[in-house]
Design an enzyme around this catalytic site. Structure first.
Site, PDB file in Angstrom:
ATOM      1  N   ASN A   1       0.859  -1.189   0.000  1.00 35.49           N
ATOM      2  CA  ASN A   1       0.000   0.000   0.000  1.00 35.49           C
ATOM      3  C   ASN A   1       0.902   1.247   0.000  1.00 35.49           C
ATOM      4  O   ASN A   1       1.724   1.414   0.909  1.00 35.49           O
ATOM      5  CB  ASN A   1      -0.895  -0.054   1.245  1.00 35.49           C
ATOM      6  CG  ASN A   1      -1.818   1.143   1.344  1.00 35.49           C
ATOM      7  OD1 ASN A   1      -1.402   2.272   1.105  1.00 35.49           O
ATOM      8  ND2 ASN A   1      -3.052   0.912   1.713  1.00 35.49           N
TER       9      ASN A   1
ATOM     10  N   HIS B   1       0.979   6.226   1.901  1.00 36.16           N
ATOM     11  CA  HIS B   1       1.730   7.172   2.729  1.00 36.16           C
ATOM     12  C   HIS B   1       2.934   7.792   2.027  1.00 36.16           C
ATOM     13  O   HIS B   1       3.553   8.708   2.563  1.00 36.16           O
ATOM     14  CB  HIS B   1       2.039   6.557   4.086  1.00 36.16           C
ATOM     15  CG  HIS B   1       0.765   6.281   4.823  1.00 36.16           C
ATOM     16  ND1 HIS B   1      -0.108   7.302   5.170  1.00 36.16           N
ATOM     17  CD2 HIS B   1       0.161   5.133   5.180  1.00 36.16           C
ATOM     18  CE1 HIS B   1      -1.183   6.771   5.745  1.00 36.16           C
ATOM     19  NE2 HIS B   1      -1.042   5.469   5.757  1.00 36.16           N
TER      20      HIS B   1
ATOM     21  N   ARG C   1       4.111  18.769   1.489  1.00 36.45           N
ATOM     22  CA  ARG C   1       4.717  19.940   0.871  1.00 36.45           C
ATOM     23  C   ARG C   1       3.918  20.469  -0.317  1.00 36.45           C
ATOM     24  O   ARG C   1       4.292  21.453  -0.929  1.00 36.45           O
ATOM     25  CB  ARG C   1       6.146  19.610   0.408  1.00 36.45           C
ATOM     26  CG  ARG C   1       7.148  19.589   1.541  1.00 36.45           C
ATOM     27  CD  ARG C   1       7.370  20.996   2.058  1.00 36.45           C
ATOM     28  NE  ARG C   1       8.211  21.020   3.243  1.00 36.45           N
ATOM     29  CZ  ARG C   1       9.533  21.170   3.225  1.00 36.45           C
ATOM     30  NH1 ARG C   1      10.191  21.281   2.093  1.00 36.45           N
ATOM     31  NH2 ARG C   1      10.199  21.209   4.350  1.00 36.45           N
TER      32      ARG C   1
ATOM     33  N   HIS D   1      -5.629   3.701  -1.608  1.00 36.82           N
ATOM     34  CA  HIS D   1      -6.943   4.074  -1.073  1.00 36.82           C
ATOM     35  C   HIS D   1      -7.231   5.520  -1.448  1.00 36.82           C
ATOM     36  O   HIS D   1      -6.564   6.433  -0.950  1.00 36.82           O
ATOM     37  CB  HIS D   1      -6.909   3.895   0.455  1.00 36.82           C
ATOM     38  CG  HIS D   1      -8.201   4.188   1.151  1.00 36.82           C
ATOM     39  ND1 HIS D   1      -8.345   4.085   2.515  1.00 36.82           N
ATOM     40  CD2 HIS D   1      -9.414   4.591   0.687  1.00 36.82           C
ATOM     41  CE1 HIS D   1      -9.585   4.397   2.861  1.00 36.82           C
ATOM     42  NE2 HIS D   1     -10.256   4.724   1.770  1.00 36.82           N
TER      43      HIS D   1
ATOM     44  N   ARG E   1      -9.294   8.221  -0.665  1.00 36.63           N
ATOM     45  CA  ARG E   1     -10.260   8.620   0.362  1.00 36.63           C
ATOM     46  C   ARG E   1     -11.141   9.747  -0.161  1.00 36.63           C
ATOM     47  O   ARG E   1     -10.736  10.520  -1.030  1.00 36.63           O
ATOM     48  CB  ARG E   1      -9.524   9.082   1.627  1.00 36.63           C
ATOM     49  CG  ARG E   1      -8.772   7.965   2.331  1.00 36.63           C
ATOM     50  CD  ARG E   1      -8.226   8.464   3.654  1.00 36.63           C
ATOM     51  NE  ARG E   1      -9.288   8.706   4.600  1.00 36.63           N
ATOM     52  CZ  ARG E   1      -9.587   7.912   5.632  1.00 36.63           C
ATOM     53  NH1 ARG E   1      -8.881   6.818   5.865  1.00 36.63           N
ATOM     54  NH2 ARG E   1     -10.573   8.201   6.439  1.00 36.63           N
TER      55      ARG E   1
ATOM     56  N   ARG F   1      -6.975  12.892   1.211  1.00 39.28           N
ATOM     57  CA  ARG F   1      -5.882  13.341   2.088  1.00 39.28           C
ATOM     58  C   ARG F   1      -4.526  12.764   1.689  1.00 39.28           C
ATOM     59  O   ARG F   1      -3.497  13.312   2.032  1.00 39.28           O
ATOM     60  CB  ARG F   1      -6.183  13.023   3.543  1.00 39.28           C
ATOM     61  CG  ARG F   1      -6.018  11.571   3.901  1.00 39.28           C
ATOM     62  CD  ARG F   1      -6.188  11.354   5.385  1.00 39.28           C
ATOM     63  NE  ARG F   1      -7.533  11.664   5.816  1.00 39.28           N
ATOM     64  CZ  ARG F   1      -8.103  11.131   6.888  1.00 39.28           C
ATOM     65  NH1 ARG F   1      -7.432  10.278   7.641  1.00 39.28           N
ATOM     66  NH2 ARG F   1      -9.330  11.425   7.234  1.00 39.28           N
TER      67      ARG F   1
ATOM     68  N   GLU G   1      -8.748   0.676  -3.090  1.00 40.52           N
ATOM     69  CA  GLU G   1      -9.563   0.733  -1.874  1.00 40.52           C
ATOM     70  C   GLU G   1     -10.446   1.960  -1.926  1.00 40.52           C
ATOM     71  O   GLU G   1      -9.959   3.062  -2.247  1.00 40.52           O
ATOM     72  CB  GLU G   1      -8.676   0.827  -0.636  1.00 40.52           C
ATOM     73  CG  GLU G   1      -7.950  -0.439  -0.302  1.00 40.52           C
ATOM     74  CD  GLU G   1      -7.143  -0.270   0.978  1.00 40.52           C
ATOM     75  OE1 GLU G   1      -7.218   0.787   1.620  1.00 40.52           O
ATOM     76  OE2 GLU G   1      -6.428  -1.215   1.311  1.00 40.52           O
TER      77      GLU G   1
ATOM     78  N   THR H   1      -8.197   3.566   8.592  1.00 37.50           N
ATOM     79  CA  THR H   1      -9.411   2.764   8.559  1.00 37.50           C
ATOM     80  C   THR H   1      -9.479   1.962   9.850  1.00 37.50           C
ATOM     81  O   THR H   1      -8.792   0.973  10.016  1.00 37.50           O
ATOM     82  CB  THR H   1      -9.378   1.832   7.334  1.00 37.50           C
ATOM     83  OG1 THR H   1      -9.024   2.618   6.200  1.00 37.50           O
ATOM     84  CG2 THR H   1     -10.708   1.183   7.096  1.00 37.50           C
TER      85      THR H   1
ATOM     86  N   GLU I   1     -11.176  -9.264   3.098  1.00 38.28           N
ATOM     87  CA  GLU I   1      -9.898  -8.917   3.720  1.00 38.28           C
ATOM     88  C   GLU I   1     -10.155  -8.783   5.217  1.00 38.28           C
ATOM     89  O   GLU I   1     -10.948  -7.939   5.648  1.00 38.28           O
ATOM     90  CB  GLU I   1      -9.345  -7.613   3.137  1.00 38.28           C
ATOM     91  CG  GLU I   1      -8.021  -7.252   3.805  1.00 38.28           C
ATOM     92  CD  GLU I   1      -7.153  -6.312   2.991  1.00 38.28           C
ATOM     93  OE1 GLU I   1      -7.276  -6.282   1.753  1.00 38.28           O
ATOM     94  OE2 GLU I   1      -6.354  -5.596   3.617  1.00 38.28           O
TER      95      GLU I   1
ATOM     96  N   HIS J   1      -3.709  -4.558   7.767  1.00 43.63           N
ATOM     97  CA  HIS J   1      -3.819  -3.373   8.617  1.00 43.63           C
ATOM     98  C   HIS J   1      -2.891  -3.502   9.817  1.00 43.63           C
ATOM     99  O   HIS J   1      -3.056  -4.382  10.644  1.00 43.63           O
ATOM    100  CB  HIS J   1      -5.228  -3.067   9.105  1.00 43.63           C
ATOM    101  CG  HIS J   1      -5.369  -1.617   9.485  1.00 43.63           C
ATOM    102  ND1 HIS J   1      -5.759  -0.653   8.595  1.00 43.63           N
ATOM    103  CD2 HIS J   1      -5.088  -0.976  10.632  1.00 43.63           C
ATOM    104  CE1 HIS J   1      -5.746   0.528   9.196  1.00 43.63           C
ATOM    105  NE2 HIS J   1      -5.330   0.356  10.430  1.00 43.63           N
TER     106      HIS J   1
HETATM  107  N1  PXP Z   1      -5.889  -3.179   4.043  1.00 41.44           N
HETATM  108  C1  PXP Z   1      -6.852  -2.231   4.069  1.00 41.44           C
HETATM  109  C2  PXP Z   1      -8.211  -2.606   3.600  1.00 41.44           C
HETATM  110  C3  PXP Z   1      -6.569  -0.916   4.496  1.00 41.44           C
HETATM  111  O1  PXP Z   1      -7.542   0.014   4.509  1.00 41.44           O
HETATM  112  C4  PXP Z   1      -5.250  -0.596   4.868  1.00 41.44           C
HETATM  113  C5  PXP Z   1      -4.921   0.797   5.283  1.00 41.44           C
HETATM  114  O2  PXP Z   1      -5.165   1.681   4.256  1.00 41.44           O
HETATM  115  C6  PXP Z   1      -4.281  -1.610   4.797  1.00 41.44           C
HETATM  116  C7  PXP Z   1      -4.627  -2.889   4.409  1.00 41.44           C
HETATM  117  C8  PXP Z   1      -2.853  -1.338   5.131  1.00 41.44           C
HETATM  118  O3  PXP Z   1      -2.721  -0.997   6.466  1.00 41.44           O
HETATM  119  P1  PXP Z   1      -1.333  -0.429   6.976  1.00 41.44           P
HETATM  120  O4  PXP Z   1      -1.054   0.825   6.215  1.00 41.44           O
HETATM  121  O5  PXP Z   1      -1.564  -0.214   8.428  1.00 41.44           O
HETATM  122  O6  PXP Z   1      -0.297  -1.499   6.697  1.00 41.44           O
END
Ligand code: PXP
Length: 246
Positions: free
Chosen positions: A9, A12, A20, A45, A47, A51, A72, A103, A153, A196
């Site tokens: 994922n 971030h 910035r 994801h 959102r 963000r 996502e 989430t 999931e 997660h």
């Molecule tokens: N799976 C899902 C469905 C999520 O929403 C997220 C967070 O966006 C993740 C996995 C990944 O979680 P993390 O960033 O904490 O590893």
């Protein structure tokens, strides 16, 4: 044991970029590096508040990735239209509240069966593998099967939180729930994913659950890349997944 896929994922990377307001660091560049380091897929994801990931990121990922995109999104009409325009390999439906930092809990599929069945129908018809991000509660798993999702999931956030807080008996109980949920989901014909909050310490026991076919991991890998680099962080996660699976 069967192969366990790793979805990375990259949300971030976008968080860092947005701090910035410019174009650096580029989430697509991170995603391509993740693919080269062994990611089997990329997760992003979009959102409602944009963000981190933006609409233009999804276009860039769809055009630039060589591995499948797991998109996502919340169960809203706006997100459904975006998914139908891009037709990503997979769509994972997640709960979303604007005030939360991430989430925080699983989706209440059992409490919203009719609406969610209608909501995912066009996505399924468009060829997307639809996944529901849920806790391991049997009611939620059974409801996900009932509405025709291909995948569930399972939310590993509580398991990871108990580990971090040193509540080891609660962690083991949560892990047991995940194991039982995975068996139930598999028996109903659902493909089982999990994710997660996973990190190097917590990934092993989840990776060892035979019914789990894919892990989606983001925040820890992006954080760890500050210290050891994204490629080595992914390679180490892959090594730990394989060791747990062996
Ligand atoms: N799976 C899902 C469905 C999520 O929403 C997220 C967070 O966006 C993740 C996995 C990944 O979680 P993390 O960033 O904490 O590893």
């Amino acid at each position: 044991m069967n192969y366990l896929r790793l979805g990375v994922n990259i949300d971030h990377v976008a968080t860092l970029r947005n701090a910035r307001g410019g174009a650096y660091p580029d989430p697509l560049r991170a995603a391509l590096l993740a693919e080269a380091a062994g990611a089997d897929g990329i997760t992003a994801h979009l959102r409602e508040d944009r963000r981190h990931i933006r609409d233009t990121d999804i276009t860039a990922l769809m055009n630039g990735l060589t591995r499948p995109l797991n998109f996502e999104m919340a169960a809203t009409a706006e997100m459904q239209a975006i998914a139908l325009r891009h037709r990503p390999h997979a769509v994972c439906i997640v709960p979303e509240r604007r005030e939360e930092r991430t989430t925080e809990g699983g989706l209440d599929v059992a409490g919203d069966i009719a609406r969610l069945a209608d909501f995912i129908a066009p996505l399924r018809e468009a060829g997307c593998r639809v996944s529901m991000f849920i806790g391991h509660d049997p009611r939620q798993i059974e409801a996900s099967a009932e509405i025709g999702a291909a995948v569930v999931e399972l939310h590993t956030g509580a398991y990871c939180d108990f580990h971090a807080e040193g509540h080891f008996s609660a962690r083991e109980a949560e892990l047991d729930g995940l194991r039982q949920g995975a068996v139930l989901a598999d028996s109903l014909g659902l493909e089982v994913h999990a994710g997660h909050g996973l990190n190097f310490e917590t990934v092993g026991p989840v990776a060892a659950i035979p019914e789990v076919r894919e892990l989606n991991i983001g925040h820890f890998l992006i954080g760890e890349s500050v210290f050891i680099g994204l490629g080595p962080a992914i390679a180490e996660m892959r090594r730990r997944m394989d060791a747990a699976r062996a």
